[in-house]
Design a protein around this motif. Structure first.
Motif, short mmCIF file in Angstrom:
data_model
loop_
_atom_site.label_atom_id
_atom_site.label_comp_id
_atom_site.label_asym_id
_atom_site.label_seq_id
_atom_site.Cartn_x
_atom_site.Cartn_y
_atom_site.Cartn_z
N LYS A 32 9.47 4.48 17.04
CA LYS A 32 8.64 3.61 16.22
C LYS A 32 7.42 3.12 16.99
O LYS A 32 6.30 3.10 16.46
CB LYS A 32 9.46 2.41 15.73
CG LYS A 32 8.63 1.44 14.91
CD LYS A 32 9.35 0.13 14.65
CE LYS A 32 8.42 -0.84 13.92
NZ LYS A 32 9.03 -2.17 13.74
N SER A 263 14.84 -5.85 11.30
CA SER A 263 15.10 -5.63 9.87
C SER A 263 16.15 -4.54 9.66
O SER A 263 16.01 -3.43 10.16
CB SER A 263 13.79 -5.22 9.18
OG SER A 263 14.05 -4.66 7.91
N SER A 265 16.89 -3.03 6.82
CA SER A 265 16.36 -1.96 5.98
C SER A 265 15.46 -1.04 6.79
O SER A 265 15.49 0.19 6.62
CB SER A 265 15.59 -2.54 4.79
OG SER A 265 14.50 -3.33 5.23
N GLU A 266 14.65 -1.62 7.69
CA GLU A 266 13.80 -0.77 8.52
C GLU A 266 14.63 0.07 9.48
O GLU A 266 14.33 1.24 9.72
CB GLU A 266 12.80 -1.62 9.31
CG GLU A 266 11.84 -0.77 10.13
CD GLU A 266 10.81 -1.58 10.88
OE1 GLU A 266 9.97 -0.97 11.57
OE2 GLU A 266 10.84 -2.83 10.80
N SER A 269 15.98 3.07 7.88
CA SER A 269 14.96 4.10 7.79
C SER A 269 14.79 4.82 9.11
O SER A 269 14.72 6.05 9.17
CB SER A 269 13.63 3.46 7.36
OG SER A 269 12.60 4.44 7.32
#
Length: 288
Positions: A32, A263, A265-266, A269
Motif C-alpha cells: 500500500k 480499517s 474494510s481496507e 481489500s
C-alpha cells in the motif's frame, strides 16, 4: 530471472531505503505504501512464524518457503537473508539456487559459524576468512542470472576482530566477487564513513533499532556513503508496541474498539477479499 530493480537502483547511485518484512501483513501494508524493494529478514520472519530466536534453529527449507511466500505476496522485489548459506559449500550452492528459484532478487550471506546468531546479540563466532571467500565464490557461480541476482557479503567480525579486522574481511569478500558489502554492527558514524570510503562497491547499512549501530536519518546515511539501508526490525517493533498497548487496554480497561485501528474494510481489500467476492458473484450458488 531476478527482478532488475536492485541493480538499476545501485547503478543510479541514488541512496534508497528498504523496510524489513516479518510477515505477510507487513508485506501487504508495504504494498500500500509503495516500496519497490523489501528485505526478507531472518530474525523477524523466524520470530513471527515460530516464536523462536534467530539462532540457526529454523532450517533452509522453512526459510525458503517463507521467502517464496513473501515474493508471492509482495509487489516489491525481495532482498533475502540467507544466513550462513545453511552449512558448507554445497549448502551454499543449494541455498542460492533455491532462493533464486523462489524469485528473490538478492541473497545476503554472512561469515558466522553455522548455526548463526543475530548480528546484534552476543556470542557470535566467525569462520576463517578463507572459508567465507570460498562461500562467496560458490554463491556467485551458483546463480543463473549473473547480472540481476546479487550476492551480498556480510561480516560479523567487528566485535571479535575489531574494525580493521572486519575491513580486511570485507576487502577479501569484494575480491571474491560479492556485489554488495555489508559490515554488520559498526559502532559509530565515523566507522560507517571509513568503511564506505574504503571501497568502490555498494555498501549496505543495517538500521537495527535497539542494536549495536546508531540509526541516523536516511539523509545522513547517504552523506556517509551508503548505497542503501535496510530496516529489518522497524515494522516488527512498531507492531509489537501497538499490540501490547491494545492488549493492555483490553485487559485493564475493557477497550475492544480503540482509536487508531487500521480499517477492517481496507485490510480486506489489501489481503485480496475483493477477488473472493467477485468470484462468489460469478460462480457462487444463487437462490432460485
Amino acid at each position: 530471472m531476478a527482478n532488475p530493480v536492485l541493480r538499476t537502483k545501485l547503478d543510479s547511485g541514488t541512496f534508497f531505503v528498504v523496510p524489513g518484512i516479518q510477515d505477510m501483513i507487513a508485506a501487504v501494508v508495504a504494498n500500500k505504501v509503495g516500496f519497490d524493494l523489501v528485505y526478507g529478514t531472518g530474525y523477524w520472519l523466524t520470530a513471527s512464524a515460530h516464536g523462536l530466536p534467530d539462532a540457526g534453529i529454523v532450517t533452509y527449507t522453512e526459510m525458503r518457503e517463507r521467502m517464496a511466500t513473501l515474493v508471492r505476496t509482495s509487489n516489491a522485489a525481495v532482498i533475502a537473508d540467507g544466513d550462513t548459506g545453511y552449512g558448507g559449500l554445497l549448502n551454499v550452492h543449494h541455498t542460492v539456487r533455491g532462493y533464486e528459484a523462489a524469485g528473490v532478487t538478492a541473497i545476503q550471506i554472512e561469515d558466522q559459524e553455522f548455526p548463526k546468531k543475530c548480528g546484534h546479540t552476543p556470542f557470535r563466532r566467525v569462520i576463517p576468512v578463507e572459508e567465507m571467500v570460498e562461500k562467496i565464490k560458490v554463491a556467485c557461480a551458483a546463480r543463473e542470472d549473473k547480472r540481476n541476482f546479487l550476492v551480498i557479503a556480510r561480516t560479523d567480525a567487528r566485535q571479535s576482530e575489531g574494525f580493521d579486522g572486519a575491513m580486511r574481511r570485507i576487502e577479501a569478500y569484494a575480491r571474491a566477487g560479492a556485489d554488495v558489502l555489508f559490515p554488520e554492527a559498526l559502532e559509530s558514524e565515523e566507522e560507517m564513513a571509513r568503511a564506505c570510503a574504503a571501497f568502490d562497491l555498494p555498501m549496505m547499512a543495517n538500521m537495527s533499532n535497539g542494536g549495536s549501530s546508531p540509526v541516523p536519518v536516511a539523509d545522513v546515511l547517504a552523506q556517509i556513503g551508503y548505497a542503501f539501508a535496510i530496516y529489518p526490525s522497524l515494522t516488527s517493533l512498531a507492531a509489537a508496541a501497538a499490540m501490547e498497548k491494545a492488549l493492555v487496554d483490553l485487559k485493564t480497561k475493557g477497550i475492544g474498539q480503540p482509536e487508531g485501528l487500521f480499517s477492517f474494510s481496507e485490510f480486506c481489500s489489501l489481503i485480496g477479499f475483493e477477488d473472493v467476492w467477485a468470484f462468489e458473484r460469478q460462480w457462487g450458488k444463487r437462490a432460485d
